[in-house]
Structure formats: structure tokens, C-alpha cells
Design an enzyme around this catalytic site. Sequence first.
Site, PDB file in Angstrom:
ATOM      1  N   SER A  28      -9.740  -0.842   7.027  1.00 24.56           N
ATOM      2  CA  SER A  28      -9.438  -0.503   5.521  1.00 24.56           C
ATOM      3  C   SER A  28      -8.548  -1.824   5.024  1.00 24.56           C
ATOM      4  O   SER A  28      -8.394  -1.748   3.946  1.00 24.56           O
ATOM      5  CB  SER A  28      -8.438   0.526   5.641  1.00 24.56           C
ATOM      6  OG  SER A  28      -9.138   1.873   5.461  1.00 24.56           O
TER       7      SER A  28
ATOM      8  N   SER B 121      -9.771   1.810   2.834  1.00 27.81           N
ATOM      9  CA  SER B 121      -8.877   2.517   2.001  1.00 27.81           C
ATOM     10  C   SER B 121      -7.928   1.463   1.274  1.00 27.81           C
ATOM     11  O   SER B 121      -7.220   2.047   0.394  1.00 27.81           O
ATOM     12  CB  SER B 121      -8.362   3.662   2.726  1.00 27.81           C
ATOM     13  OG  SER B 121      -7.326   2.911   3.897  1.00 27.81           O
TER      14      SER B 121
ATOM     15  N   LYS C 231       1.004  -1.304  -0.073  1.00 29.06           N
ATOM     16  CA  LYS C 231      -0.057  -0.020   0.046  1.00 29.06           C
ATOM     17  C   LYS C 231       1.008   1.069  -0.073  1.00 29.06           C
ATOM     18  O   LYS C 231       1.826   1.127   0.696  1.00 29.06           O
ATOM     19  CB  LYS C 231      -0.905  -0.014   1.366  1.00 29.06           C
ATOM     20  CG  LYS C 231      -2.058   0.864   1.402  1.00 29.06           C
ATOM     21  CD  LYS C 231      -2.902   0.965   2.659  1.00 29.06           C
ATOM     22  CE  LYS C 231      -3.785   1.988   2.812  1.00 29.06           C
ATOM     23  NZ  LYS C 231      -4.748   1.613   3.637  1.00 29.06           N
TER      24      LYS C 231
HETATM   25  N1  GLN Z   1     -13.092   3.830   6.413  1.00 26.34           N
HETATM   26  C1  GLN Z   1     -12.647   4.259   7.598  1.00 26.34           C
HETATM   27  C2  GLN Z   1     -12.195   5.684   7.391  1.00 26.34           C
HETATM   28  O1  GLN Z   1     -12.638   6.422   6.346  1.00 26.34           O
HETATM   29  C3  GLN Z   1     -11.415   3.500   8.051  1.00 26.34           C
HETATM   30  C4  GLN Z   1     -10.037   3.894   7.259  1.00 26.34           C
HETATM   31  C5  GLN Z   1      -9.202   2.957   7.608  1.00 26.34           C
HETATM   32  O2  GLN Z   1      -9.320   2.012   8.224  1.00 26.34           O
HETATM   33  N2  GLN Z   1      -7.974   3.542   7.261  1.00 26.34           N
HETATM   34  O3  GLN Z   1     -11.730   6.374   8.366  1.00 26.34           O
END
Ligand code: GLN
Length: 456
Positions: free
Chosen positions: A155, A131, A56
Site C-alpha cells: 500500500s 491503500s 495517512k
Molecule cells: N492491497 C492490499 C490489500 O488490499 C494491500 C493493502 C495494504 O498494504 N495496506 O490488502
Amino acid sequence: MITLKEALQLSKDELSEFKKDLKEKIKEQKQIGAYVEQLIDSDISEYGSGVPIAVKDNIQVKGWDVTCSSKILQGYKAPYNATVIEKMVDSGLSAFGRCNMDEFAMGSSTETSYYGKTLNPVDNTKVPGGSSGGSAAAVGAGLAIAALGSDTGGSIRQPAAFCGCVGMKPTYGKVSRYGLSAFSSSLDQIGPITQNVEDSAILYDILAGHDKKDSTSVDMVHQRVSESLDGDRKLTIAVIENYIVEAGDEVQKEIKNSIKALEDAGHKIIYKNMINSKYDVATYYILATAEASANLSRYDGVRYGNRADVSSLKDMYFKTRGDGFGDEVKRRILLGTFVLSSGYYDAYYIKAQKARHLIKEQFDAIFEEADLIFTPVTPTPAFDFDSKKDPLEMYLSDIYTIAVNLVGLPAISIPIGKSSDGLPIGGQFIAKAFDEKTMFDGALSLEKIIDYKREI
Ligand code: GLN
């Protein structure tokens, strides 16, 4: 696609042949946009010479661009390796390709990336989740053996569920965060996205362990799990009734099938309830934004990436940040700054910390009776692009995953079925802190029964 376990057996020559083919395949599947390199028309980067693992774009690989898929970090090169990269290279793996993501890991659809969107490999009209959407799409599309993601509120698990892969978030402190760009430091963890549960355990064993460079890394010897997985162990599994009722019909159906399958396999199922997940969402979006507002203050044009070309220092801060951050990141910084401001600190931040404690107590109580908790990963399968216009609506796609981060527990998402349109649906096992072994055993047991077929 070969599994990680199989890839680790390849000879040097077989491996280089495999990597050549993989690069070709990645080129052919350019439209997926799983890798940042595909989105900017450049060659897949590689660090090391081992089994290729996609990474990532918020994990540092020495000499690579690391941008958190943000405009503000364009041109920034990682000066050192994240600990997880060092560990991978030491174990015969290599970092192979940079995966697209929501800007600064804020989002659930990978739509906020500066580079543009990643498509869901199962249905290109749907989001891959986020994400870590690039990482999950790469594995789901057969364009990576496995990938690294980061999970602050879901995410890793949510995009894995949307793309039909296995996504695992370790106990907080088990995997070093050194070299991971901080979003919300008390919630962030790096973890594997793989094709199956066994590979997840293999990669987790490689990543886990104490690291002096991360002060939140737990000082304990890592007990390997991948060689002793036991899918036949009989466990007590708690299912959260009110969570299931809140999910969409197709998710409910698959979750109920899995519960029945687990019961038939000899596990003891007990039924529990938890406080309404809307409190988890509220708590998370106060604490995560508070921490993000502090963590992202370092991107000011002085040290990292892009710098606005203006004459005064103040203008440089304003313009660098104003031009460099996207809307969602700005929203989070504003929200985080607000909840930390002196007038509102007690009303929001302190209250959210208390709620976090309450959430932990609920998990503790359930784990008095159960070895594992089983829940949906998401309320619905992958959704359409541009379909969640209201940020709050987007935030609700994490209702089943964020409590796990608030409490620091390990959890894994595995494919348990498909919707009537053929979209993957995931199920989540949550274990006690540091009991990844039981989490993998339970997941393996269900994986064997479900025998999910990835069609790509
Ligand atoms: N979707 C969640 C957010 O927008 C989690 C993001 C993540 O785990 N990095 O914060």
C-alpha cells in the site's frame, strides 16, 4: 515542489510563507481529493510547526480525527501521537493534512474510502492506487513535499508507482507501529512516500528506531543511511524472470530497459525464478484477513467512534458494525473469521503459515548470491475507476509486493518510465532484512540513470 532536503534548510519565515502557499495550492486542486479535509470541506490540519508532511488517515495525530477513512470511526479523535509523529516533530517536521485511503487500508485503488475517491494526479480518469492513495496523490500532484503511508501488502509501493513517486516499506520492526491502526499486525509497516530516493532515506532516518511502546519494534540502534548514500556502488542484482513474463507489455518493456541500464552502469545482473505469485496472493489473503478479523473486533460501538442507537447490547454490536463497515472490510472480516474457525484452522491458517516459511526460504536462497532483487511493482500502470469489479482481480494488483511483507523485508518503488499514455511505471528493489542502505544505494543508482520527469 521543493524537496524535503531543501525544505529542511528553509528559515522560519520562508517555511510559514511556503505553508500558506501550499494551503492555497491544495484548495485549488480540490478535485484530486488527496486530503480528507478537501473531501469534507474543512481546513487542512497541522500539528507542530516544522516542515509539513502529509499523514495517512490511519496514523494517530493527537487531537486530530483518525478514521481509517471508515464510517465506523467518524467522530473519533486520536488521544495520543503515534511514535512516528513524535519523531517527526522532534526532527523539525510537522503533520500537515490527513490523507485519504482505502477503508482500513484494505484495497489497491482508494475507491473504498467512506469520503469518496482520490484521483490520480497524472490522469484524473485513473485510480491513484491504494491503500495509501491520498498520500501518493498528494506527493504526485505537488500538494505535499512528502507523506506517510502504511504498507501491509504493497500500500505504499503500489500507489507510489501509480502516481510517479518513490514509496518505501522498511524492514518489519524498524519503524514503530505504535499509533498506527492495526490491519494485519505481522505485516503492517509505516513508511515514506517522497519525490526522490534521497528524501525517502532522509524521512526513513527520522522515522526508524527502537520503540519500547511497540513490542515488535527491533531493539537495535538505528544506523543512519541518508548521509552516506552511494549511487556508484556496484551490486549484484537478481531479476525474477517469471515475474517479468507475468507483467503487461508496457511494464515488461520498462523493466527490461531498467535492467539494461543497471547492467550498463556496472551492476552484475543474475536471473532467478520464484514460485508462482498466485501462492503469495493466497497466503497473504489468508493471513492478512485472519489478523484483520481479530484486530477489527475492537470496533464494536463501545469504545471507538460511531455507536448505533439501539436498545440492546447485541443489537448495538450488530448494527454498529453492520452500518459502520463497508463491503470490502466486511468481506475480509468474514474471510478471516472463516480461516480461523476450528474446522478450517489447519487447512487454511496453518497451511498459509507454512507457505510463508517457504516464501522466506526462496528469498534467503536468492540473497545468498545477490545484494538486491529487482522486480516490477505492479503488473500494469494505474487502471480506470470501477474497472475491477471482482475482488480477486483487485487482489492481483499486489502480486509483486505482498511477498515482501510476508517475509518482512525492506523494499522501495521508484518511477522507471511511462506507458504510451504517459502513466507512470514503477520498479521495485528488495533488500535483505535491515539492509536499507543497499536498497537505497541501488535505487539511487537507477534513479540517476532514468532521470524520471514528473510533469506536475
Ligand atoms: N492491497 C492490499 C490489500 O488490499 C494491500 C493493502 C495494504 O498494504 N495496506 O490488502
